[in-house]
Design a protein around this motif. Structure first.
Motif, PDB file in Angstrom:
ATOM      1  N   GLY A  10       0.820  -1.198   0.000  1.00  0.00           N
ATOM      2  CA  GLY A  10       0.000   0.000   0.000  1.00  0.00           C
ATOM      3  C   GLY A  10       0.854   1.247   0.000  1.00  0.00           C
ATOM      4  N   VAL A  11       0.310   2.328  -0.550  1.00  0.00           N
ATOM      5  CA  VAL A  11       1.014   3.601  -0.631  1.00  0.00           C
ATOM      6  C   VAL A  11       0.359   4.627   0.287  1.00  0.00           C
ATOM      7  N   THR A  12       1.155   5.269   1.111  1.00  0.00           N
ATOM      8  CA  THR A  12       0.722   6.466   1.820  1.00  0.00           C
ATOM      9  C   THR A  12       1.081   7.659   0.943  1.00  0.00           C
ATOM     10  N   LEU A  13       0.064   8.341   0.453  1.00  0.00           N
ATOM     11  CA  LEU A  13       0.238   9.480  -0.455  1.00  0.00           C
ATOM     12  C   LEU A  13      -0.037  10.762   0.322  1.00  0.00           C
ATOM     13  N   VAL A  14       0.928  11.658   0.338  1.00  0.00           N
ATOM     14  CA  VAL A  14       0.852  12.848   1.184  1.00  0.00           C
ATOM     15  C   VAL A  14       0.629  14.090   0.336  1.00  0.00           C
ATOM     16  N   GLY A  15      -0.390  14.863   0.705  1.00  0.00           N
ATOM     17  CA  GLY A  15      -0.698  16.107   0.028  1.00  0.00           C
ATOM     18  C   GLY A  15      -0.256  17.320   0.815  1.00  0.00           C
ATOM     19  N   GLY A  16      -0.540  18.485   0.279  1.00  0.00           N
ATOM     20  CA  GLY A  16      -0.034  19.716   0.854  1.00  0.00           C
ATOM     21  C   GLY A  16      -0.947  20.410   1.836  1.00  0.00           C
ATOM     22  N   ALA A  17      -2.063  19.770   2.221  1.00  0.00           N
ATOM     23  CA  ALA A  17      -3.018  20.440   3.099  1.00  0.00           C
ATOM     24  C   ALA A  17      -2.592  20.441   4.558  1.00  0.00           C
ATOM     25  N   GLY A  18      -1.554  19.718   4.883  1.00  0.00           N
ATOM     26  CA  GLY A  18      -1.123  19.638   6.268  1.00  0.00           C
ATOM     27  C   GLY A  18      -1.782  18.464   6.980  1.00  0.00           C
ATOM     28  N   PHE A  19      -1.117  17.943   7.995  1.00  0.00           N
ATOM     29  CA  PHE A  19      -1.596  16.773   8.719  1.00  0.00           C
ATOM     30  C   PHE A  19      -0.775  16.649   9.990  1.00  0.00           C
ATOM     31  N   ASP A  20      -1.279  15.834  10.924  1.00  0.00           N
ATOM     32  CA  ASP A  20      -0.527  15.632  12.153  1.00  0.00           C
ATOM     33  C   ASP A  20       0.290  14.356  12.064  1.00  0.00           C
ATOM     34  N   ALA A  21       1.270  14.255  12.946  1.00  0.00           N
ATOM     35  CA  ALA A  21       2.164  13.100  12.924  1.00  0.00           C
ATOM     36  C   ALA A  21       1.409  11.808  13.185  1.00  0.00           C
ATOM     37  N   ALA A  22       0.354  11.889  13.997  1.00  0.00           N
ATOM     38  CA  ALA A  22      -0.418  10.684  14.303  1.00  0.00           C
ATOM     39  C   ALA A  22      -1.097  10.132  13.051  1.00  0.00           C
ATOM     40  N   ALA A  23      -1.681  11.015  12.238  1.00  0.00           N
ATOM     41  CA  ALA A  23      -2.332  10.568  11.003  1.00  0.00           C
ATOM     42  C   ALA A  23      -1.324   9.925  10.066  1.00  0.00           C
ATOM     43  N   LEU A  24      -0.156  10.528   9.935  1.00  0.00           N
ATOM     44  CA  LEU A  24       0.874   9.953   9.068  1.00  0.00           C
ATOM     45  C   LEU A  24       1.314   8.594   9.595  1.00  0.00           C
ATOM     46  N   GLY A  25       1.499   8.493  10.906  1.00  0.00           N
ATOM     47  CA  GLY A  25       1.908   7.222  11.493  1.00  0.00           C
ATOM     48  C   GLY A  25       0.872   6.128  11.289  1.00  0.00           C
ATOM     49  N   GLU A  26      -0.402   6.473  11.442  1.00  0.00           N
ATOM     50  CA  GLU A  26      -1.473   5.502  11.232  1.00  0.00           C
ATOM     51  C   GLU A  26      -1.456   5.004   9.786  1.00  0.00           C
ATOM     52  N   ALA A  27      -1.273   5.924   8.866  1.00  0.00           N
ATOM     53  CA  ALA A  27      -1.271   5.540   7.449  1.00  0.00           C
ATOM     54  C   ALA A  27      -0.057   4.672   7.116  1.00  0.00           C
ATOM     55  N   LEU A  28       1.121   5.067   7.578  1.00  0.00           N
ATOM     56  CA  LEU A  28       2.326   4.313   7.252  1.00  0.00           C
ATOM     57  C   LEU A  28       2.312   2.908   7.841  1.00  0.00           C
ATOM     58  N   ALA A  29       1.648   2.733   8.983  1.00  0.00           N
ATOM     59  CA  ALA A  29       1.549   1.400   9.574  1.00  0.00           C
ATOM     60  C   ALA A  29       0.763   0.453   8.673  1.00  0.00           C
ATOM     61  N   LEU A  30      -0.132   1.007   7.860  1.00  0.00           N
ATOM     62  CA  LEU A  30      -0.962   0.205   6.967  1.00  0.00           C
ATOM     63  C   LEU A  30      -0.442   0.214   5.536  1.00  0.00           C
ATOM     64  N   ALA A  31       0.215   1.300   5.144  1.00  0.00           N
ATOM     65  CA  ALA A  31       0.681   1.479   3.764  1.00  0.00           C
ATOM     66  C   ALA A  31       2.098   2.052   3.821  1.00  0.00           C
ATOM     67  N   PRO A  32       3.120   1.193   3.807  1.00  0.00           N
ATOM     68  CA  PRO A  32       4.479   1.646   4.142  1.00  0.00           C
ATOM     69  C   PRO A  32       5.222   2.405   3.049  1.00  0.00           C
ATOM     70  N   ASP A  33       4.769   2.344   1.798  1.00  0.00           N
ATOM     71  CA  ASP A  33       5.477   3.060   0.738  1.00  0.00           C
ATOM     72  C   ASP A  33       5.005   4.511   0.692  1.00  0.00           C
ATOM     73  N   LEU A  34       5.944   5.438   0.870  1.00  0.00           N
ATOM     74  CA  LEU A  34       5.621   6.854   1.042  1.00  0.00           C
ATOM     75  C   LEU A  34       5.872   7.628  -0.250  1.00  0.00           C
ATOM     76  N   VAL A  35       4.814   8.298  -0.737  1.00  0.00           N
ATOM     77  CA  VAL A  35       4.891   9.118  -1.942  1.00  0.00           C
ATOM     78  C   VAL A  35       4.272  10.474  -1.631  1.00  0.00           C
TER      79      VAL A  35
END
Length: 222
Positions: A10-35
């Protein structure tokens, strides 16, 4: 054209709207490829993360960061689509979790939701500060806590059937300029939804991310 980024994870896809570290961590735990989608790379750099790829028109990424990332940066210069659109058509992965696309500017949030429908993939989940949003697959079955909020937002004419909702949707003609399904809730702990077309967005609490992803992966796609 071949995809810019391809993975079996799975891919964690990050946009420019801003986010907290917890949201990013939750996503990466499920989708480890970061784009990153364009300016999303700035937020990742500020948080000490390096994406495997950056895709977009590159009008937002910091120039020094673009230079530092070098060949990881992929420029798609056309202006007829959003950076999220560019990423969705350029990534080949089993599923994507989008962080940093909801909750900032209202027009950008709406554009991100419209991209889900235009792209027609049910296995793209957008993760916001409080909620998640996805295009409903033809059929979805999952468990949610009793009284958990469930919102159904039509992006075009669509009908459906439900089991487990306090207010069933059977027999209702949904449309953006007509009947919508916000602020429904669970009557039990098992949800079953079917919809007639890839036009209905499902919105749930962010804490349901893992359960929703499991259900979507098991569901048929459009």
């Amino acid at each position: 054209m071949p995809p810019i980024f391809q993975t079996q994870s799975g891919v964690t896809l990050v946009g420019g709207a801003g986010f907290d570290a917890a949201a990013l961590g939750e996503a990466l735990a499920l989708a480890p490829d970061l784009v990153a989608a364009d300016g999303g790379a700035n937020h990742l750099d500020d948080m000490g993360h390096t994406p495997r790829a950056v895709i977009g028109d590159l009008d937002s990424i910091r120039p020094e960061l673009r230079d530092r990332l070098g060949a990881r940066v992929h420029h798609i210069p056309e202006q007829d689509s959003t950076d999220l659109d560019k990423c969705l058509r350029s990534i080949d992965a089993p599923f994507l979790l989008g962080v940093g696309f909801l909750g900032a500017r209202l027009d950008h949030t709406f554009a991100a939701m419209a991209s889900l429908v235009q792209h027609g993939r049910a296995r793209v989940l957008l993760v916001g500060p409080q909620d998640i949003c996805l295009l409903l697959p033809p059929r979805l079955e999952m468990r949610l806590p009793q009284d958990a909020p469930v919102s159904l937002v039509p992006m075009g004419p669509v009908t459906g059937q439900s089991r487990g909702l306090h207010w069933p949707i059977d027999g209702i003609d949904f449309a953006p300029d007509g009947r919508i399904g916000t602020s429904n809730r669970m009557a039990g702990d098992r949800l079953e939804l079917t919809v007639s077309a890839p036009k209905m967005l499902l919105m749930l609490e962010r804490r349901a991310l893992g359960a929703t992803l499991d259900a979507v992966i098991s569901a048929p796609d459009w």
